[in-house]
Design a protein around this motif. Structure first.
Motif, short mmCIF file in Angstrom:
data_model
loop_
_atom_site.label_atom_id
_atom_site.label_comp_id
_atom_site.label_asym_id
_atom_site.label_seq_id
_atom_site.Cartn_x
_atom_site.Cartn_y
_atom_site.Cartn_z
N PHE A 147 0.82 -1.22 0.00
CA PHE A 147 0.00 0.00 0.00
C PHE A 147 0.85 1.26 0.00
N LYS A 148 1.88 1.27 0.81
CA LYS A 148 2.69 2.49 0.94
C LYS A 148 3.23 2.94 -0.41
N MET A 149 3.48 1.95 -1.30
CA MET A 149 4.08 2.25 -2.61
C MET A 149 3.04 2.35 -3.70
N SER A 150 1.77 2.15 -3.38
CA SER A 150 0.78 1.97 -4.44
C SER A 150 0.65 3.21 -5.33
N SER A 151 0.88 4.40 -4.77
CA SER A 151 0.81 5.60 -5.62
C SER A 151 1.92 5.58 -6.66
N ALA A 152 3.10 5.06 -6.28
CA ALA A 152 4.21 4.96 -7.23
C ALA A 152 3.99 3.79 -8.18
N LEU A 153 3.51 2.67 -7.65
CA LEU A 153 3.29 1.50 -8.51
C LEU A 153 2.27 1.81 -9.59
N GLY A 154 1.20 2.52 -9.21
CA GLY A 154 0.19 2.91 -10.20
C GLY A 154 0.76 3.86 -11.24
N ALA A 155 1.61 4.77 -10.79
CA ALA A 155 2.21 5.73 -11.73
C ALA A 155 3.12 5.02 -12.72
N ILE A 156 3.91 4.09 -12.22
CA ILE A 156 4.83 3.35 -13.11
C ILE A 156 4.04 2.46 -14.06
N ALA A 157 3.03 1.77 -13.52
CA ALA A 157 2.22 0.89 -14.37
C ALA A 157 1.54 1.69 -15.48
N ALA A 158 0.98 2.84 -15.12
CA ALA A 158 0.29 3.65 -16.15
C ALA A 158 1.28 4.10 -17.21
N ALA A 159 2.41 4.64 -16.79
CA ALA A 159 3.38 5.18 -17.76
C ALA A 159 3.95 4.07 -18.63
N GLU A 160 4.40 2.99 -18.01
CA GLU A 160 5.07 1.95 -18.80
C GLU A 160 4.09 1.20 -19.70
N SER A 161 2.87 0.98 -19.22
CA SER A 161 1.93 0.26 -20.08
C SER A 161 1.56 1.09 -21.30
N LEU A 162 1.69 2.40 -21.18
CA LEU A 162 1.40 3.28 -22.32
C LEU A 162 2.65 3.55 -23.16
N GLY A 163 3.72 2.85 -22.85
CA GLY A 163 4.93 2.95 -23.67
C GLY A 163 5.81 4.13 -23.31
N LEU A 164 5.58 4.74 -22.15
CA LEU A 164 6.43 5.85 -21.74
C LEU A 164 7.59 5.30 -20.91
N GLY A 165 8.64 6.10 -20.82
CA GLY A 165 9.88 5.61 -20.19
C GLY A 165 9.70 5.28 -18.73
N PRO A 166 10.65 4.54 -18.15
CA PRO A 166 10.53 4.21 -16.73
C PRO A 166 10.62 5.44 -15.86
N LEU A 167 9.81 5.50 -14.84
CA LEU A 167 9.85 6.64 -13.90
C LEU A 167 10.92 6.44 -12.85
N VAL A 168 11.29 5.17 -12.64
CA VAL A 168 12.29 4.83 -11.64
C VAL A 168 13.22 3.79 -12.27
N ASP A 169 14.53 3.96 -12.09
CA ASP A 169 15.48 2.96 -12.58
C ASP A 169 15.66 1.86 -11.54
N GLY A 170 16.25 0.76 -11.98
CA GLY A 170 16.64 -0.28 -11.03
C GLY A 170 15.48 -1.08 -10.49
N LEU A 171 14.50 -1.37 -11.35
CA LEU A 171 13.34 -2.14 -10.88
C LEU A 171 13.40 -3.62 -11.27
N ASP A 172 14.59 -4.10 -11.67
CA ASP A 172 14.67 -5.50 -12.13
C ASP A 172 14.16 -6.48 -11.08
N PHE A 173 14.36 -6.14 -9.82
CA PHE A 173 13.93 -7.07 -8.75
C PHE A 173 12.42 -7.26 -8.72
N LEU A 174 11.67 -6.37 -9.39
CA LEU A 174 10.21 -6.47 -9.42
C LEU A 174 9.68 -7.02 -10.74
N ARG A 175 10.54 -7.15 -11.73
CA ARG A 175 10.05 -7.49 -13.07
C ARG A 175 9.63 -8.96 -13.15
N PRO A 176 8.51 -9.21 -13.82
CA PRO A 176 8.05 -10.60 -13.94
C PRO A 176 9.05 -11.52 -14.64
#
Ligand code: FAD
Length: 380
Positions: free
Chosen positions: A344-373
């Motif tokens: 929950f604490k990160m959900s505002s950021a997770l939603g922002a990243i999901a929206a941007a990346e799913s729409l083909g926009l660049g990553p908002l935060v680097d170094g997210l490999d640990f979260l990638r499917p």
């Protein structure tokens, strides 16, 4: 023919934020929600969640938490609601470890500000906690308590004002990628969107490809509240959120929000369940006894009797981290789920990243490999 550029499946903690953030990018998405947004049987239930910048062993979350902090502030500005009550946060444990030294090691890697309070300083500043000799506190002044349903409903309200839609009572049964879009199907209807974000929390499993389904499990997490003898001691200005890990005992909680009860809950008691929709709400006798004993030992100012309790589902990944990124092998389906009792604490950021990346926009935060499917694909 496409029904729109983007659908979000599940309008809970993360999905509501994705809807809001997509709307700010000029994309009015459609959210499909099995029940209704912020319903109390989802991971939004229980009024509040802890927000903190300092974590033991999780220093790679820090950039996400920084983004989350900025987005919570933005949501407050756009909605006019107080969502993150900035009351600070205490981590409490034995000075010699293992918890406090490991926490300090992680904090130092991030550069997050902190203050150590020794036993005497804790007794003077925070007498609500009964510390044992050898225990200390680490204060995170940027921590606070998030008002969960207020956050979700505010994000949806702003998103709707920007053109987003929410379809309630719409349990999505299938998300299927086609050559020119993604078909989203409930029992009664189907729609086609250019892109889809799967953010359906404990209901995400069946919507994920088989190899990811094997990496997720639903857990039941319970919460308990106690009445304060003097509620003024437990208001946000006097009582920061806390997590205390000492010996084999641990408890976390938050200041009073309703002016009389204090959330104080055993930590790390998530138990695997078959179905996220039907988690047992009653506590077992053992859960009650351990909760009451721990609250009684830790807090002289709480009446040692549970006045409220409940249990809620969350989706965990096998490594207890989460899934954030395009579904492997898919061009158009993105998943933002499995945040393992800590999302929950990160959900505002997770939603922002999901929206941007799913729409083909660049990553908002680097170094997210640990979260990638993909980490599960390569592991086989
Ligand atoms: C008791 C408890 C305490 C916690 N404490 C903290 C804490 O202090 N700090 C913290 O940061 N995190 C905490 N967490 C974790 C955090 O709350 C979760 O990780 C986060 O809320 C999960 O968000 P989500 O969007 O994945 O799921 P949810 O918020 O549950 O949202 C999923 C939504 O999808 C809907 N849905 C499900 N299936 C479908 C479908 N097929 N079609 C359409 N809609 C569907 C659901 O109805 C729900 O509304 C806690 C979790 C629990 C349960």
């Amino acid at each position: 023919m496409s029904d729109g550029p983007l659908a979000v499946v599940g309008v809970g903690s993360v999905g509501s934020m994705a809807l809001w953030q997509a709307s700010k990018l000029g994309v009015p998405a459609v959210g499909f929600e099995a029940v209704s947004p912020a319903h109390p049987r989802s991971a939004v239930g229980g009024d509040t969640r802890l927000f903190r910048m300092t974590y033991r062993g999780e220093h790679n979350l820090y950039p996400l938490l920084q983004l989350a902090e900025r987005r919570w502030r933005a949501l407050e500005e756009e909605s006019g609601q107080e969502i993150l009550v900035r009351c600070g946060g205490l981590s409490i444990g034995e000075t010699d470890g293992p918890y406090i030294p490991a926490l300090l090691d992680s904090i130092k890697r991030t550069g997050a500000p902190y203050q150590i309070l020794d036993h005497a300083e804790m007794a003077s500043c925070y007498p609500q906690h009964r510390l044992s000799p050898g225990e200390c506190g680490v204060l995170d002044a940027r921590a606070g308590v998030l008002r969960t349903d207020r956050a979700v409903l505010s994000a949806i309200d702003v998103a709707r004002q920007n053109g987003a839609q929410v379809v309630k009572d719409a349990r999505v049964r299938e998300v299927r990628e086609l050559s020119d879009g993604v078909r989203v199907s409930t029992d009664d209807e189907s729609w086609t969107f250019d892109r889809v974000i799967v953010a359906s929390g404990s209901g995400s499993g069946p919507l994920l490809p088989a190899h990811l389904q094997r990496q997720v499990l639903r857990k039941r997490i319970f919460l308990t509240w106690f009445a304060a003898r003097d509620p003024e001691q437990f208001v946000p200005n006097a009582f920061p959120i806390f997590i205390r890990i000492t010996g084999d005992r641990s408890m976390y909680g938050a200041p009073t929000i309703d002016g009389s009860t204090v959330k104080a809950t055993l930590d790390g008691r998530g138990a695997t369940v078959a179905d996220g929709d039907t988690v047992a709400r009653e506590l077992t006798p053992a859960e009650v006894v351990e909760s009451v004993d721990t609250a009684q030992d830790f807090f002289p100012g709480l009446i040692p009797e549970i006045v409220r309790s409940d249990a809620y589902p969350d989706l965990y990944t096998s490594d207890s981290i989460g899934l954030l990124g395009p579904v492997p092998g898919s061009e158009r389906v993105y998943c933002a789920t499995g945040f393992s009792g800590a999302g929950f604490k990160m959900s505002s950021a997770l939603g922002a990243i999901a929206a941007a990346e799913s729409l083909g926009l660049g990553p908002l935060v680097d170094g997210l490999d640990f979260l990638r499917p993909e980490r599960f694909t390569s592991a086989g």
